[in-house]
Write a protein that holds these residues in place. Structure first.
Motif, short mmCIF file in Angstrom:
data_model
loop_
_atom_site.label_atom_id
_atom_site.label_comp_id
_atom_site.label_asym_id
_atom_site.label_seq_id
_atom_site.Cartn_x
_atom_site.Cartn_y
_atom_site.Cartn_z
N ALA A 1 0.93 -1.16 -0.05
CA ALA A 1 0.27 0.39 0.61
C ALA A 1 0.72 1.44 -0.20
CB ALA A 1 -0.90 0.07 1.41
N MET A 2 1.71 1.01 0.93
CA MET A 2 2.50 2.39 1.09
C MET A 2 4.44 2.99 -0.14
SD MET A 2 3.36 2.77 5.16
CE MET A 2 4.83 3.56 5.10
N PHE A 3 4.35 1.58 -0.73
CA PHE A 3 5.44 2.02 -2.27
C PHE A 3 4.68 1.16 -2.94
CE2 PHE A 3 7.67 1.48 1.89
CZ PHE A 3 8.16 2.43 2.41
N HIS A 4 3.28 1.11 -3.92
CA HIS A 4 3.31 0.31 -4.62
C HIS A 4 3.66 0.79 -5.90
CE1 HIS A 4 0.31 0.20 -7.94
NE2 HIS A 4 -0.17 -1.28 -7.83
N ASP A 5 3.67 2.16 -6.36
CA ASP A 5 4.88 2.61 -7.29
C ASP A 5 6.39 2.32 -7.30
OD1 ASP A 5 2.01 3.71 -8.09
OD2 ASP A 5 3.24 5.75 -7.52
N THR A 6 6.62 2.06 -6.02
CA THR A 6 7.87 1.88 -6.29
C THR A 6 8.16 0.16 -6.54
OG1 THR A 6 8.54 3.38 -4.91
CG2 THR A 6 10.43 2.37 -5.29
N SER B 1 1.01 -5.58 -16.37
CA SER B 1 0.17 -4.00 -16.30
C SER B 1 0.19 -3.49 -14.91
CB SER B 1 -0.75 -3.23 -17.03
OG SER B 1 -1.38 -5.05 -16.72
N VAL B 2 -0.77 -2.53 -13.99
CA VAL B 2 -0.70 -2.05 -13.42
C VAL B 2 -1.66 -3.15 -12.84
CG1 VAL B 2 -1.80 -0.85 -12.21
CG2 VAL B 2 0.32 0.07 -13.81
N SER B 3 -2.80 -3.05 -13.37
CA SER B 3 -4.08 -4.27 -12.89
C SER B 3 -3.83 -5.02 -12.25
CB SER B 3 -5.40 -4.04 -13.55
OG SER B 3 -4.57 -4.15 -15.45
N ARG B 4 -3.00 -5.82 -13.74
CA ARG B 4 -2.34 -7.30 -13.95
C ARG B 4 -1.59 -7.26 -12.10
NH1 ARG B 4 -2.70 -11.56 -17.72
NH2 ARG B 4 -1.75 -13.32 -17.04
N PHE B 5 -0.30 -5.80 -12.44
CA PHE B 5 0.43 -6.53 -10.85
C PHE B 5 -0.26 -6.29 -9.59
CE2 PHE B 5 2.92 -3.44 -7.97
CZ PHE B 5 3.56 -4.83 -7.48
N ASP B 6 -1.85 -5.85 -9.26
CA ASP B 6 -2.37 -5.57 -8.17
C ASP B 6 -3.36 -6.60 -7.97
OD1 ASP B 6 -1.00 -2.92 -7.66
OD2 ASP B 6 -3.22 -1.52 -8.85
#
Length: 90
Positions: A34-39, A51-56
């Protein structure tokens, strides 16, 4: 000198502390996500074409499977052993 083998009284305590430690690891993993999602996404995007959605979805799947594993292998056996300990034998 006390025998080191695990007796029936030690199992509930062992399972309880294992569940607590594993839930702390699960919470740490979720907070890190949650805190370092982008990193984390940038780090893993270098290795895998995600993709971002697949990573999530992958992270939520792993966290969910870990949580189910904690329940199946630690919490449910702990509850069963606690019930068995206080159930009178016929």
């Amino acid at each position: 000198m006390r025998d080191i083998t695990m007796d029936a009284e030690l199992w509930p305590s062992f399972l309880m502390w294992s569940a607590i430690i594993n839930y702390l690891l699960l919470l740490t993993g979720f907070l890190t996500f949650a805190m370092f999602h982008d990193t984390l996404y940038r780090l893993h995007h270098r290795w895998f074409a995600l993709s971002v959605s697949r990573f999530d979805a992958s992270i939520y799947l792993l966290l969910g499977l870990y949580k189910i594993g904690i329940w199946m292998f630690l919490i449910v056996p702990y509850v069963v052993l606690c019930f068995v300990r206080y159930t009178p034998y016929l």
